[in-house]
Motif scaffolding. Structure first.
Motif, PDB file in Angstrom:
ATOM      1  N   LEU C 152       0.810  -1.221   0.000  1.00 38.28           N
ATOM      2  CA  LEU C 152       0.000   0.000   0.000  1.00 38.28           C
ATOM      3  C   LEU C 152       0.844   1.272   0.000  1.00 38.28           C
ATOM      4  N   SER C 222      -1.635   1.941  -9.287  1.00 37.68           N
ATOM      5  CA  SER C 222      -2.724   1.412  -8.449  1.00 37.68           C
ATOM      6  C   SER C 222      -2.914   2.249  -7.193  1.00 37.68           C
ATOM      7  N   GLY C 223      -2.118   3.303  -7.017  1.00 36.89           N
ATOM      8  CA  GLY C 223      -2.303   4.176  -5.863  1.00 36.89           C
ATOM      9  C   GLY C 223      -1.325   3.974  -4.727  1.00 36.89           C
ATOM     10  N   GLU C 247      -0.832  -4.836   3.491  1.00 38.16           N
ATOM     11  CA  GLU C 247      -2.149  -4.852   4.121  1.00 38.16           C
ATOM     12  C   GLU C 247      -2.120  -5.462   5.523  1.00 38.16           C
TER      13      GLU C 247
ATOM     14  N   LYS D 198      -3.307  12.662   2.439  1.00 35.91           N
ATOM     15  CA  LYS D 198      -3.109  11.873   1.219  1.00 35.91           C
ATOM     16  C   LYS D 198      -3.705  10.490   1.446  1.00 35.91           C
ATOM     17  N   PRO D 200      -3.622   6.836  -0.065  1.00 40.19           N
ATOM     18  CA  PRO D 200      -3.082   5.878  -1.034  1.00 40.19           C
ATOM     19  C   PRO D 200      -4.094   4.748  -1.281  1.00 40.19           C
ATOM     20  N   ARG D 201      -3.685   3.797  -2.050  1.00 43.03           N
ATOM     21  CA  ARG D 201      -4.436   2.548  -2.255  1.00 43.03           C
ATOM     22  C   ARG D 201      -4.950   2.041  -0.916  1.00 43.03           C
ATOM     23  N   SER D 202      -6.209   1.626  -0.868  1.00 36.70           N
ATOM     24  CA  SER D 202      -6.820   1.251   0.412  1.00 36.70           C
ATOM     25  C   SER D 202      -6.570  -0.206   0.777  1.00 36.70           C
ATOM     26  N   ASN D 203      -6.621  -0.442   2.054  1.00 33.12           N
ATOM     27  CA  ASN D 203      -6.448  -1.790   2.592  1.00 33.12           C
ATOM     28  C   ASN D 203      -7.752  -2.561   2.390  1.00 33.12           C
ATOM     29  N   SER D 204      -7.669  -3.686   1.701  1.00 31.93           N
ATOM     30  CA  SER D 204      -8.885  -4.463   1.440  1.00 31.93           C
ATOM     31  C   SER D 204      -9.392  -5.149   2.705  1.00 31.93           C
ATOM     32  N   PHE D 215      -2.294   9.260   4.971  1.00 26.50           N
ATOM     33  CA  PHE D 215      -1.089   9.971   5.396  1.00 26.50           C
ATOM     34  C   PHE D 215      -1.480  11.417   5.665  1.00 26.50           C
TER      35      PHE D 215
END
Lengths: 351, 351, 351, 351
Positions: C152, C222-223, C247, D198, D200-204, D215
């Motif tokens: 992430l 993907s971010g 994660e 900020k 970022p890509r999220s934790n699934s 952040f």
């Protein structure tokens, strides 16, 4: 002061005694210092100033006559412990006695016998504070879990920055290694059965006539070999570490770090300067738990029996220093069932 | 292949020999494997496939007849080393001989004498690779710097995950502790003068009849005490650590970490699974430096004399395993000046 | 020198070029330096002295006329790379080009196009050595394993002790962060899509007019958010660390320790003084693997495409330094399939 | 109970309140819990059982009518804090108020004003316990020492294992980052002047609709950039670390280790499972020091002013979550001199 609180007399107001007065007054719940016993008037006054409401007395008897006392912390030099212990037992007081229980094993045995006559369960706790250190509790819990098989060997490093004046060779055992003499049975669950001392090249920074470091090799009943390096002039700080060798794993304690600072080419963590910083939390826990147990008429830590066996092993170890031979340890009596109810301090729900 | 490159014959194409073939072919500058000597045809073919241009020979003599050879790496079982060493000396070849130099100390002494007859300076290097490990070099540099005073004691832990079949008690010394037997004089700059072995409670995971771990206590000329814990069925991986006790400081090597992964309640670093990962860089440096020195007609690492003294100490240590007593070490001859020109590998500009 | 060995010309004999000459001559298997191209006669002679048998030439063309050359290492200042790359492509040589591929992204794109015209597969490798660092390889392997879920975010710290003269603000990106610009796509498997620069309070130890440290925030396709702290006057040494947030886990690299020394109140590990010590093993592996691949006509590391994309991102990052805004990254072309066969360096069997 | 001891009412007997009851009863010197205020009868009874002698009351007023109270610990949900604070100020009680002081900044400002009307010096302490953590105290002491120059930047990682039900995006700020919002001014000695978020890509592994990690970038008055990574579903445990970048050094806290266990290929240290283990000692010190100060009519930790400024920054940070823009922070009033006498907790003799 509270009528419910444990009323504690502190006997001996040197550094250790004064620390106990300060701790009970400022950090510990459910206890008050009600008397400070110290023949030196200056020390007595200084300690009394730390504990508002405490009386100062020149002798333990004087204190007992002057105020109601539930419990006593004995922090005098070791050779003065015995009569205070006897009085405390006769008066039915709860006791926290700094190590050693007494200076001679035979005297310790007499205390053990006297305690059984006067009390229905152990009332004397000996001040081996390492049993309350987080690391040692974790190590005991690891052994008891069996996760890595049986414990086979222990490497102990016990390092002091410098020695005080008049620190003789036997004090390497009696003052320093005495802590490992207590912690080895605690960790292994077994008595020590033999001792041997090895003397390598001596540290030129030690006082003349003090051959140190020394390596003391202990063997327990099932054969666990515990090697203790005692070094007392390492200059750099105070360090107590243990490396435990199990059948399928190894554990280290005492390497714990705090803040890391990277500067001038090094990544560095501080080393504790003395036993006070290293075992500060252990002392606090020891005293709080003793207070809690004493209010209920019991102890929660090493007993007079542990004090006795430590004295026996220390005497043999001093002999082993002199002979250079492997010296067997013999205990005059087997452990009375009286002491069975006292549990060692482990890391689980008792922590 | 280059006409300038060192033309190397590798004798013995078992695991260690094959590793050397692969290393010289793929990683090392200025050397070529020109011959592989191995009576087992399958092994010989497999090793030859790693080194294009190398011939396969069933005996060392056959290889010497077939192609021009400058140097030999001896990687056969130890009991076969002696005749190859003799031939190499007679032919004026440079030698890198895996440990042990020979299996008996008296044979090693004969090689030492023969080398002095045949060569004007040492031409045999013994494969004690730990001297090339970054940690040991740093430790030697620290001692030589005097920054923390004299070295007083060493704690060594030497742990293997499991033992191969037919690993007898004496192999604890001959196969494993032999590395500490070499590294202790390297670190201290002194010969070992006595040995004693302690056997604690045994690991139930060890094969029946193998009492391990063991603790081997060495004392050097000035009294440095080196305690070696040898454990060979720890299951968890391969671990070699040393803790050096100086007068005013302590140093640790072998605790070096790599990637730390925090997951599932733990912060963890991997432990090397075998000696290959632990000492991979040391092997590479050992061989490259030997190649560089051999091209100039010399060696750059432990000599045949070091191989001889290690054999002497190992023989005494095996005796100490049996007697349980402190056994003195005696060397049949004093160190010839012939070996003075060979310097130990330190961390300074030689690193 | 061997007829089988890769015959390498090193163009540019400054510090980096001389290091490559030394490395190939003394540490690397299967390659010889056959020519050193350097207009400065003093430097040329010094480098030639390291490589017996190599010729010294004032220009690349002169070297090509004088001796047979298989491959070239380009270690000149970046603005001189392009004509050497063009010549190498025209002559069918294998190339290891120090970063940057070229100073302008548009020039890098032209090289990428030219390479596809001249070769049937990639022949230019760019010298991003971090991909060969053990830590980065382990981190990539951890991500590829999926053991801790998706990646992430990344925290990078990139710290230099001091700056050379004439180190301008844009060099924070072009000289230093360029390594993270390469390693972020390597670790994530994705291109960088935006850049933003934050400038905190400046270090008073930096030269006047150099506002540093700076924080560069990159976002991948993907971010994944990668935050790079670039500090170039930290005084204490050279430090490159990465903390990867997955994660269900976190991994750290670059905190690896070596010898620990306890003295004077501190437990300390050394910090590497410069990039040379920090990435020494990575350089060795990079060059050996390039030699091995080049002998077979290929590359084994970052390609010209990676060099091109790094140039694009660096140009945007320099713009972001000036604007303070979040700047999108746009690539002029999509990745040609020509570059698909080049695999990133991971920790598995390719290590 | 003692007439000298601080008589404390604990308002709110949920988890935090019950922990405070337990702590004061079992660990803290010189204080007694005399009243537990909790409308839920089951909770009230459970908490009262922990504190012999304490009364249970359904409301704060009921408790004040029933028994003599010197001080109050407020541990209700935040939206209920204000009326209890007002009553406490009117009655002249000493207060330890768990964070937040109030849920809205404007309400906090009203409390700040009211405190100045009712008291001659600060009597409200806010429960930001991190200021009592050994690591943060050491970091502050390091900055104050100037040993490594000025502080330039901070990297904070704040990681929770999982989120409770109904944990919305704004709680990332209000419940979690609020601790960094307090500790950043504590460490830098400066107010926060801007905030940016900020994502970022999220934790699934996070609940649907909760975009995390995030952040949060804070800038203080002199330009110190503090980057906070807030991750709340990391699964592996609870981790709070800070890396402080000074001009010529870097310091890390929160990486402290305890027992290391080597087994099954890993060398591992445990990660604390929750905030309770991570900050247990900090809570104890916070409460003991508050008790000591309250007995003298003062506070010894963050004041209502600190509670107010934290509320202001938190409100701006929630707005920054929504806008994605850099949001300036404005304080409605300047710091009253009334709050100047309250010193931050540093590592020196105040520790």
């Amino acid at each position: 002061m509270s009528t419910d609180n444990l009323r504690v007399a502190v006997v001996g107001a040197g550094q250790m005694g004064a620390d106990h007065v300060r701790r009970i007054t400022a950090k510990i719940s459910n206890a008050d210092v009600v008397a400070i016993v110290e023949p030196d008037q200056g020390r007595a006054a200084a300690a009394a100033a730390l504990a508002p409401g405490a009386i100062a007395a020149a002798s333990f008897d004087e204190a007992l006559d002057a105020t109601a006392i539930d419990a006593v912390i004995i922090a005098t030099p070791g050779f003065l412990h015995e009569p205070i212990l006897v009085t405390a037992l006769e008066r039915g007081l709860m006791v926290l006695c700094e190590k050693p229980l007494t200076t001679l094993a035979e005297d310790s045995l007499r205390i053990v016998e006297l305690e059984q006559q006067h009390a229905s369960r152990p009332v004397i706790q000996v001040g081996f504070m390492r049993r309350f250190d987080a690391g040692y509790k974790e190590l005991l819990a690891l052994r008891e879990s069996g996760a890595n098989g049986a414990l086979l060997a222990l490497h102990h490093a016990h390092r002091n920055p410098t020695t005080p004046p008049n620190y003789g060779e036997d004090m390497l055992i009696k003052d320093s290694v005495i802590h490992e003499i207590d912690i080895i049975p605690f960790l292994t669950g077994e008595p020590i059965m033999s001792v041997e001392v090895k003397k390598p090249r001596s540290n030129s920074l030690a006082p003349a006539g003090l051959p140190e470091p020394q390596f003391v090799l202990f063997t327990t009943e099932s054969g666990v070999l515990a090697i203790v390096e005692i070094s007392v002039n390492v200059q750099f700080g105070y360090q107590v570490t243990t490396e435990a060798v199990f059948e399928s794993g190894v554990a280290y304690i005492g390497r714990e770090t705090s803040q890391t600072v990277v500067s001038a080419g090094l990544s560095a963590q501080p080393i504790t300067p003395s036993y006070k910083e290293r075992f500060s939390a252990a002392y606090d826990e020891e005293v709080q738990r003793w207070v809690d147990a004493a209010r209920g008429g019991g102890i929660d830590g090493p007993s007079a029996w542990d004090g006795y066996t430590a004295s026996v092993v220390a005497e043999v170890a001093v002999r082993a220093q002199q002979t250079g031979a492997l010296e067997p340890v013999e205990y005059a009596v087997t452990k009375p069932t009286f002491y069975d109810e006292v549990f060692a301090v482990a890391a689980g729900d008792r922590a």
